[in-house]
Scaffold this active site. Sequence first.
Site, PDB file in Angstrom:
ATOM      1  N   GLU A  84       0.841  -1.204   0.000  1.00 54.32           N
ATOM      2  CA  GLU A  84       0.000   0.000   0.000  1.00 54.32           C
ATOM      3  C   GLU A  84       0.873   1.250   0.000  1.00 54.32           C
ATOM      4  O   GLU A  84       1.055   1.890   1.039  1.00 54.32           O
ATOM      5  CB  GLU A  84      -0.941   0.018   1.214  1.00 54.32           C
TER       6      GLU A  84
ATOM      7  N   GLU B  42      -6.548  -6.909  -1.429  1.00 57.20           N
ATOM      8  CA  GLU B  42      -7.040  -6.740  -0.058  1.00 57.20           C
ATOM      9  C   GLU B  42      -8.374  -6.008  -0.078  1.00 57.20           C
ATOM     10  O   GLU B  42      -8.519  -4.974  -0.726  1.00 57.20           O
ATOM     11  CB  GLU B  42      -6.025  -5.962   0.780  1.00 57.20           C
TER      12      GLU B  42
END
Length: 484
Positions: free
Chosen positions: A310, A402
């Site tokens: 991320e 995710e």
Amino acid sequence: MAPRFLRSRLLGGPVLAATLLATSAVFAAPTSGWAQPAALAVTEHQAESATISQGLAESNHAGYTGTGFVNYDNATGSYVEFTVGAASSGPATLTFRYANGTTVNRPMAVTVNGGTAVSVAFPGTGAWSTWRTATASVTLPAGTNRIRATATTSTGGPNLDRLTVDTGTVGVGRPADVNGQLRVCGVKLCNQYGQPIQLRGMSTHGIQWYSQCVKTASLDALASDWGADVLRISMYVQEGGYETDPRRFTDMVHGYIEEATRRGMYALVDWHQLDPGDPNANISLARTFFTEVASRHRNKTNIIYDIANEPNNVSWAGIKSYAEQMIPVIRAQDPDGVVFVGTHGWGSLGISDGRTEQDIIGNPINATNFMYTFHFYAASHQDEYFTALQRAASRIPIFVTEFGTQTYTGDGGNDFAYSQKYLDFLAANKIGWTNWNFSDDFRSGAVFKEGTCAGSTFTGTTVLKPAGVWIRDRMRTPDDFPTA
């Protein structure tokens, strides 16, 4: 009890708030000594050790397992015959690992004890050192069986490396066996037959905190009861992860890859950098880690590499620069491996940074066989995020590594209606996903009830929180995995 950290996702950009809730750490790294699960009786048989007729055991092409492979004579009727035991009568999946350096199929007839033949195509693999898998479903009587793979054309069979026999998968090939080596074709993830597929599975929690949830019984349940195609191995870089003990965490990842492989799942190796958010800050560590992992597992066809979880507080140009340095590191060891790259704004295609997917479309990564990743938490990331995904899906290859059905904190109430809206879109567009997370953390996003991981029961719904029940139900109907 392992220490628990709050993974906080603020509405303008998720961050990690490392809140230590306990002080004793438990590191339960998997080892090669794990017991083979009874529900998945898998045996491997090297071709060079089998009975060979009109062929030779050779070792002149790289990438084989064991001591070599069988090079069939270019003749109809050349064969390799394996002796395989079965504890009881029942269905079995046969997986042949092979190489075919031509551009045409080298079909073989597969028989059990001289019975009715099953035809297997064995399409070209591009090179004699490029290994893939082909499967056949058969019935094995109890006792000793003769499994013979016989060439049916004058070109003979492919180079045959080994046979894997799985008597625990009833009538259906396991995901990684059926689909083999993946590759990106256009904006889709495609299997070894060039057909777009959707992989669905679970992400571990950080393995520095919840390794006790990733063990024989839980992985058996994930593969057989849940029907997962892929296990995302979430290895944090900071937050008590890789940088604290690179050797230990690398070995843990090696072990989890082997466990996913034994169960016919894909292993998604997640370099879970989060804070600092600029992946360039960890590039030296990333080079070391991925060089070893790709080198060790280069001959497997079920490995996917996610080089930046991320990225946050970093420009798209910075992420692009990192990716264009890291992808060649993996390619040097594993030329065929698919690589994933996180997008800016915590995997939001830039939305959480006030940007859009146009940053990527206008300045794409200069590489092939890779995909961009997208993350969402359905109770928080709704219309703006969903429409960005819709716009981007037809322009760039995307995988959702995710997501959660709850809020950006991985906690709070579940919005199953908006989650279903996302999943319907992902299914219609063959976009794969892994759900956060496969643990018994106290938050609503962890699929198991607290305390479950201390036990040995992981099947069914009684051990699951509402999010777990919901996601398991949506994983149990597999993609059709086309082979032609």
